[in-house]
Design an enzyme around this catalytic site. Structure first.
Site, PDB file in Angstrom:
ATOM      1  N   ASP A  69       0.875  -1.167   0.000  1.00 36.75           N
ATOM      2  CA  ASP A  69       0.000   0.000   0.000  1.00 36.75           C
ATOM      3  C   ASP A  69       0.909   1.212   0.000  1.00 36.75           C
ATOM      4  OD1 ASP A  69      -2.915   0.635   0.025  1.00 36.75           O
ATOM      5  OD2 ASP A  69      -2.213   2.024   1.543  1.00 36.75           O
ATOM      6  N   SER A  70       0.630   2.117  -0.913  1.00 39.86           N
ATOM      7  CA  SER A  70       1.549   3.242  -1.060  1.00 39.86           C
ATOM      8  C   SER A  70       0.788   4.511  -1.397  1.00 39.86           C
ATOM      9  CB  SER A  70       2.580   2.923  -2.140  1.00 39.86           C
ATOM     10  OG  SER A  70       1.970   2.353  -3.267  1.00 39.86           O
ATOM     11  N   LYS A 172      14.922   3.802 -11.150  1.00 45.83           N
ATOM     12  CA  LYS A 172      13.882   4.096 -10.150  1.00 45.83           C
ATOM     13  C   LYS A 172      13.973   3.120  -8.978  1.00 45.83           C
ATOM     14  CE  LYS A 172       8.914   4.412  -9.304  1.00 45.83           C
ATOM     15  NZ  LYS A 172       7.538   4.234  -9.776  1.00 45.83           N
ATOM     16  N   ARG A 178       9.258   1.850  -3.058  1.00 47.36           N
ATOM     17  CA  ARG A 178       8.918   0.432  -3.251  1.00 47.36           C
ATOM     18  C   ARG A 178      10.183  -0.427  -3.263  1.00 47.36           C
ATOM     19  NH1 ARG A 178       5.905   1.500  -6.715  1.00 47.36           N
ATOM     20  NH2 ARG A 178       4.148   1.677  -5.319  1.00 47.36           N
TER      21      ARG A 178
END
Ligand code: IMP
Length: 197
Positions: A69-70, A172, A178
């Site tokens: 969950d972000s 990234k 993440r």
């Protein structure tokens, strides 16, 4: 045994599966597992929502399950949209419209500080929580969308002068919220898959 990536967000599945492929861990997406059910994200924290998703999707599929969950916290918006990032500006908006909505809300704002947060929760096939780890990426909200890579708010999130959408996936992952959460939870995933395999 394969690991279920418990999200319907294809951008997340792609990033997580790529990172885990480096560790030789095979992943299934919810659509690979024929899951169409959508967990209700009723929590008020990233941890609550990641736990809801990991537990329910593990119980539904009997697979070892990783949920993420972000979201985005913007300083000038007192930390919003936070857990409501996916719905920011209304459910009906497309992602480019959502990015414009955010830029519009920060139109005359000098304080552009923001961060991405990511909470990951790992469950065994019975739905018992085995690990939880968090990752953060500090940056700022730009003045216009830039770049074609990534997903979500990547075109408006600037780190060291470049948006995340101006960076290849490999770049990234080294800095992202993440990537950091996944790196921290990786030993628990390896242990769980070894024990259940
Ligand atoms: P969730 O699927 O409920 O966790 O919602 C996550 C929200 O944050 C979605 O709107 C995503 O687009 C956004 N988000 C999360 N991680 C990222 C990222 O790495 N880049 C861009 N947007 C992200």
């Amino acid at each position: 045994m394969k690991l279920l990536i418990a999200t319907h967000n294809q951008g997340k599945v792609k990033e997580i599966a790529q990172m885990l492929a480096d560790a030789k861990i095979e992943c299934l997406s919810l659509s690979d597992a024929n899951v169409t059910f959508d967990v209700d994200e009723t929590g008020t924290t990233f941890l609550d929502n990641a736990t809801l998703k990991a537990v329910q999707y593990a119980q539904l599929t009997n697979l070892p399950t990783l949920a993420d969950d972000s979201g985005l916290e913007v300083d000038a918006l007192n930390g919003e949209p936070g857990v409501y990032t996916a719905r920011y500006g209304g459910k009906e908006l497309s992602q480019p419209e959502r990015n414009q909505f955010l830029l519009q809300n920060l139109k005359n704002e000098a304080n552009r500080g923001a961060r991405f947060q990511c909470m990951m929760v790992l469950c065994d096939p019975t739905g018992k929580v085995q690990a939880q780890e968090q990752g953060t990426l500090e940056g700022e909200i730009g003045f216009e969308p830039r770049g074609e890579h990534g997903f979500g708010y990547d075109p408006v999130f600037v780190v060291d002068g470049r948006t995340l959408a101006e960076r290849e996936a490999a770049e990234k992952k080294l800095i992202s919220h993440r990537g950091r959460a996944l790196f921290a939870i990786l030993p628990s995933i390896e242990k769980l898959l070894t024990n259940s395999g």
